[in-house]
Design an enzyme around this catalytic site. Structure first.
Site: not given
Ligand code: FAD
Length: 315
Positions: A21, A24, A52, A122-123, A184, A190, A208, A299
């Site tokens: 990974e 930019p 990313t 989500r970010g 979570a 989660d 992660q 990473y």
């Molecule tokens: P989600 O899946 O939306 O989860 C976030 C939280 O909400 C969790 O606690 C989950 O349990 C809860 N949740 C999820 N869905 C629901 C629902 N429907 N109802 C209620 N609760 C819910 N960040 C960046 O900004 N840019 C990147 O390029 C980036 N790359 C990443 C790559 C990897 C492999 C990983 C593991 C993380 C990366 N991140 C990146 C970080 C990530 O954006 C953060 O960890 C963020 O806080 C959560 O993203 P998520 O997509 O897991 O969110």
């Protein structure tokens, strides 16, 4: 080619894939640094490269406080890598700071550029925010972003269905957390939310970073028990400095095993820590490969040195 197709092919051939990974470049920097990172790793034939996505962040204090986007360019960097190396790319796309319209525009650009993979996230919250605030016209959860991408593959755009149209073919990955996402209340909750992302149409999960294979393998088992059947790709971060012993747990909400902390703490300098980090990552990679994971996702924080030395022992 889609990541899921690469995984299916490798499974049939009994191979474990290699990916890493990249971030930019900082605004104002060119692509040379990115190419300098990738060049020494191409001999190990990465199956795809992740790029990313970075939202804006607050800088400065008081009256000088302003929003800045430090690392734009995910779409352009991804396309440049795919064109130069002929390797698949997986641009990340996030909900934070983007409307559904911004996201659709980015997806249309990616499709035009021949990119068929996206990691949907989500970010994080902005600095100083206590919880994630979606864009007023955006998504609150990665699950909703997955749904938008899958809809677009079916010809359903934000402003309605397009009957006879070109269909994008995005393969969507999502994030999973062996040591639980920080927001979570429990790992079970989660994992239930992870399942919603998969049910919405995600084809695979990338985890992660974790330094603990027992936690990674137990997470995979718990995901299977929760009905998540798609490939789960573990994330490995080679430890490189003593400072990371504090920074990584604080930023990524993961534990570093006591044995690794003790070994790193005994090191005289960061060159020695890097060697410890390489040996630990090689051990993790070997064990995880033996356990049958489909891909090893590294990473590398835009540094190829440790990765090269690890890849030479694994791939
Ligand atoms: P989600 O899946 O939306 O989860 C976030 C939280 O909400 C969790 O606690 C989950 O349990 C809860 N949740 C999820 N869905 C629901 C629902 N429907 N109802 C209620 N609760 C819910 N960040 C960046 O900004 N840019 C990147 O390029 C980036 N790359 C990443 C790559 C990897 C492999 C990983 C593991 C993380 C990366 N991140 C990146 C970080 C990530 O954006 C953060 O960890 C963020 O806080 C959560 O993203 P998520 O997509 O897991 O969110």
């Amino acid at each position: 080619m889609q990541v899921i197709e690469l995984i299916d092919k490798a499974r049939k051939e009994g191979r474990t894939l290699f990916t890493f990974e990249l971030l930019p470049p900082l605004k104002g920097e060119g692509l040379k640094g990115i190419f300098d990172t990738i060049d020494p790793l191409m001999e190990f034939a990465p199956s795809y490269i992740n790029v990313t996505f970075h939202r804006e962040d607050f800088v400065g204090e008081g009256a000088a406080r302003r929003k800045v986007r430090r690392r734009p360019g995910t779409v352009g960097v991804s396309a440049a890598i795919q064109k130069r190396y002929g390797v698949e790319v997986v641009p990340h796309l996030i909900c934070g700071g983007l409307s559904r319209y911004d996201i659709e525009d980015a997806l249309i650009d990616l499709d035009f550029l021949g990119i068929n993979n996206v990691l949907a996230l989500r970010g994080d919250c902005l600095r100083g925010q206590s919880h994630f605030e979606p864009h007023p016209q955006g998504h609150a959860h990665a699950e909703d972003l997955v749904r938008q991408i899958v809809d677009m593959n079916r010809g359903v755009f934000i402003d309605g269905q397009v009957g006879e149209c070109h269909h994008s073919k995005f393969c969507v990955g999502v994030a999973g957390y062996p040591e639980k996402h920080s927001e979570a209340v429990s790992l079970d909750e989660d994992i239930a939310n992870l399942r919603r992302k998969v049910d919405a149409g995600a084809s695979y999960v990338v985890t992660q970073l974790s330094f603990d294979n027992r936690k990674i393998l137990s997470f995979i088992e718990r995901c299977r028990a929760a009905g998540i059947a798609v490939p789960i790709i573990p994330g490995i971060k080679p430890l490189a400095t003593k400072a990371q012993l504090e920074v990584l747990p604080a930023v990524f909400h993961v534990d570093i095993p006591a044995e690794l902390v003790a070994e790193a703490a005994r090191c005289a300098d960061n060159e020695a820590v890097k060697q410890v980090g390489i040996e630990w990552a090689v051990m993790q990679a070997r064990e995880l490969r033996a356990a049958g994971v489909p891909v090893l996702h590294f990473y590398i924080m835009n540094r190829s040195d440790s990765m090269r030395r690890i890849a030479a022992q694994i791939f």
